[in-house]
Write a protein that holds these residues in place. Structure first.
Motif, short mmCIF file in Angstrom:
data_model
loop_
_atom_site.label_atom_id
_atom_site.label_comp_id
_atom_site.label_asym_id
_atom_site.label_seq_id
_atom_site.Cartn_x
_atom_site.Cartn_y
_atom_site.Cartn_z
N GLY A 56 57.49 49.91 7.31
CA GLY A 56 56.90 50.11 5.99
C GLY A 56 57.82 49.61 4.88
N GLU A 57 59.11 49.90 5.01
CA GLU A 57 60.08 49.44 4.00
C GLU A 57 60.14 47.93 3.94
N ASP A 58 60.10 47.29 5.11
CA ASP A 58 60.16 45.82 5.14
C ASP A 58 58.92 45.20 4.51
N TRP A 59 57.76 45.84 4.72
CA TRP A 59 56.54 45.35 4.07
C TRP A 59 56.67 45.46 2.55
N ILE A 60 57.14 46.60 2.07
CA ILE A 60 57.28 46.81 0.63
C ILE A 60 58.29 45.82 0.05
N ALA A 61 59.41 45.64 0.77
CA ALA A 61 60.43 44.71 0.29
C ALA A 61 59.90 43.29 0.21
N ALA A 62 59.13 42.89 1.22
CA ALA A 62 58.58 41.53 1.24
C ALA A 62 57.56 41.34 0.11
N ALA A 63 56.72 42.35 -0.10
CA ALA A 63 55.73 42.25 -1.17
C ALA A 63 56.41 42.22 -2.53
N THR A 64 57.46 43.05 -2.68
CA THR A 64 58.20 43.09 -3.94
C THR A 64 58.90 41.76 -4.20
N ALA A 65 59.35 41.11 -3.13
CA ALA A 65 60.07 39.84 -3.27
C ALA A 65 59.15 38.71 -3.71
N GLY A 66 57.85 38.93 -3.60
CA GLY A 66 56.90 37.91 -4.05
C GLY A 66 56.73 36.75 -3.09
N HIS A 109 81.92 40.55 -7.49
CA HIS A 109 81.21 39.61 -6.60
C HIS A 109 79.82 39.31 -7.15
N TYR A 110 79.14 40.33 -7.64
CA TYR A 110 77.82 40.12 -8.25
C TYR A 110 77.91 39.16 -9.44
N ASP A 111 79.00 39.27 -10.17
CA ASP A 111 79.21 38.36 -11.30
C ASP A 111 79.45 36.94 -10.80
N ASP A 112 80.27 36.81 -9.77
CA ASP A 112 80.62 35.48 -9.25
C ASP A 112 79.40 34.72 -8.74
N ILE A 113 78.43 35.44 -8.15
CA ILE A 113 77.26 34.76 -7.59
C ILE A 113 76.10 34.74 -8.59
N GLY A 114 76.32 35.24 -9.79
CA GLY A 114 75.30 35.19 -10.82
C GLY A 114 74.23 36.25 -10.72
N LEU A 115 74.47 37.27 -9.92
CA LEU A 115 73.46 38.31 -9.73
C LEU A 115 73.49 39.33 -10.87
N LEU A 116 74.68 39.67 -11.33
CA LEU A 116 74.82 40.64 -12.43
C LEU A 116 75.99 40.21 -13.30
N LYS A 117 75.68 39.64 -14.44
CA LYS A 117 76.70 39.20 -15.37
C LYS A 117 77.07 40.34 -16.33
N PRO A 118 78.35 40.50 -16.65
CA PRO A 118 78.71 41.50 -17.66
C PRO A 118 78.18 41.07 -19.01
N GLY A 172 66.90 47.12 2.05
CA GLY A 172 67.40 46.24 3.11
C GLY A 172 67.38 44.77 2.77
N LEU A 173 67.14 44.41 1.51
CA LEU A 173 67.10 43.01 1.14
C LEU A 173 68.51 42.45 0.99
N GLY A 174 68.67 41.18 1.37
CA GLY A 174 69.94 40.50 1.19
C GLY A 174 70.10 40.02 -0.25
N LEU A 175 71.30 39.68 -0.63
CA LEU A 175 71.56 39.30 -2.02
C LEU A 175 70.79 38.05 -2.45
N PRO A 176 70.63 37.02 -1.62
CA PRO A 176 69.84 35.85 -2.05
C PRO A 176 68.39 36.22 -2.37
N VAL A 177 67.80 37.10 -1.56
CA VAL A 177 66.42 37.51 -1.80
C VAL A 177 66.34 38.36 -3.06
N ILE A 178 67.33 39.24 -3.26
CA ILE A 178 67.35 40.07 -4.46
C ILE A 178 67.43 39.18 -5.70
N SER A 179 68.24 38.15 -5.64
CA SER A 179 68.35 37.23 -6.77
C SER A 179 67.01 36.59 -7.09
N GLN A 180 66.26 36.22 -6.03
CA GLN A 180 64.95 35.61 -6.23
C GLN A 180 63.97 36.60 -6.83
#
Length: 260
Positions: free
Chosen positions: A166-176, A21-30, A59-67
């Motif tokens: 706290g985790e949500d703050w870190i995740a948001a900051a990390t997401a840019g 699935h990660y490959d299909d959405i372009g998140l992690l290509k082999p 707790g980040l969703g896949l679209p945010v992780i991709s970004q």
């Protein structure tokens, strides 16, 4: 050197289906695909997968992780930020594990329980003198009474809420994302609600006064606290360091200006 999709699924504790699935959405290509159609992953792909799993743990969703992965191309730098947060969690959990293990041994063996050691990693009184100095003895007394009056389940729920914040703050900051974005401002709203829900804090007292007289200045407290998160390393570490704390400060300042 590379590894097959089955090997990676086993080593990483995930599934081949997830990796496909990660490959299909372009998140992690082999790194390559064999003649048999099997996917194979090299070292760079493994580093990418580690980052994905760490961000999923926040707790980040896949679209945010991709970004995030697109924005932070320096894997070593990004992982350094994750490592700092993990070390903080490791220290906190290690102290809790040690204290609980000691309690179990004392209970089983009929030995004496050392009250001073039982709550290492749980301590809510470590800032007692500082709270009293900043906001008065009454502020600490109210908060302490509120905490001690809670049931075990209520305390656990409150701690979980605080940790998630706290985790949500870190995740948001990390997401840019921007401090004035809808996502950041929603976390800021939750943060202010969290502050005003703790008896004895200026935010709680001010909120109560505002309900009665409409002249409370919660804004000054919230913005001042944001500045303290950046200036004091003890607080900054809760948000991934000074840079993360700066993000929290900016988001709280914007929220306060527009809503308080």
């Amino acid at each position: 050197m590379d590894w097959s999709i089955q090997d990676i699924a086993r080593i990483a504790g995930t599934t081949s289906r997830t990796l496909r699935h990660y490959d299909d959405i372009g998140l992690l290509k082999p790194s390559r695909t064999g003649h048999n159609g099997y996917r194979y992953y090299n070292q760079a792909a493994l580093v990418q997968l580690q980052r994905i799993l760490l961000l999923r743990g926040l707790g980040l969703g896949l679209p945010v992780i991709s970004q995030v992965l697109d924005d932070e191309t320096d894997a070593a730098q990004a992982l350094t930020g994750h490592l700092e947060w993990l070390k903080q969690e490791q220290d906190r959990l290690a102290r809790q594990i040690a204290s609980v293990t000691q309690t179990i041994e004392a209970v089983k063996g009929g030995g004496e329980i050392m009250a001073e050691d039982m709550f290492n990693g749980f301590d809510h009184t470590q800032y007692k003198d500082e709270v009293e100095e900043r906001w008065g003895k009454d502020a600490y007394a109210k908060g302490d009474s509120w905490w001690r009056g809670m049931s075990t389940e209520e305390k656990a729920a409150w701690k979980q809420r605080s940790q998630k914040l706290g985790e949500d703050w870190i995740a948001a900051a990390t997401a840019g994302i921007a401090p004035d974005s809808a996502e950041a401002q929603d976390i800021a709203r939750r943060h202010v609600e969290w502050l005003t829900g703790i008896p004895g804090t200026p935010a709680s007292d001010a909120r109560g006064q505002a309900d009665r007289r409409g002249n409370a200045d919660v804004k000054a407290y919230v913005t001042g606290l944001g500045e303290m998160y950046v200036a004091d390393p003890r607080f900054a570490k809760n948000y991934g360091g000074a840079e993360g704390a700066g993000f929290v400060r900016d988001a709280l300042k914007i929220y306060a200006a527009e809503n308080l």
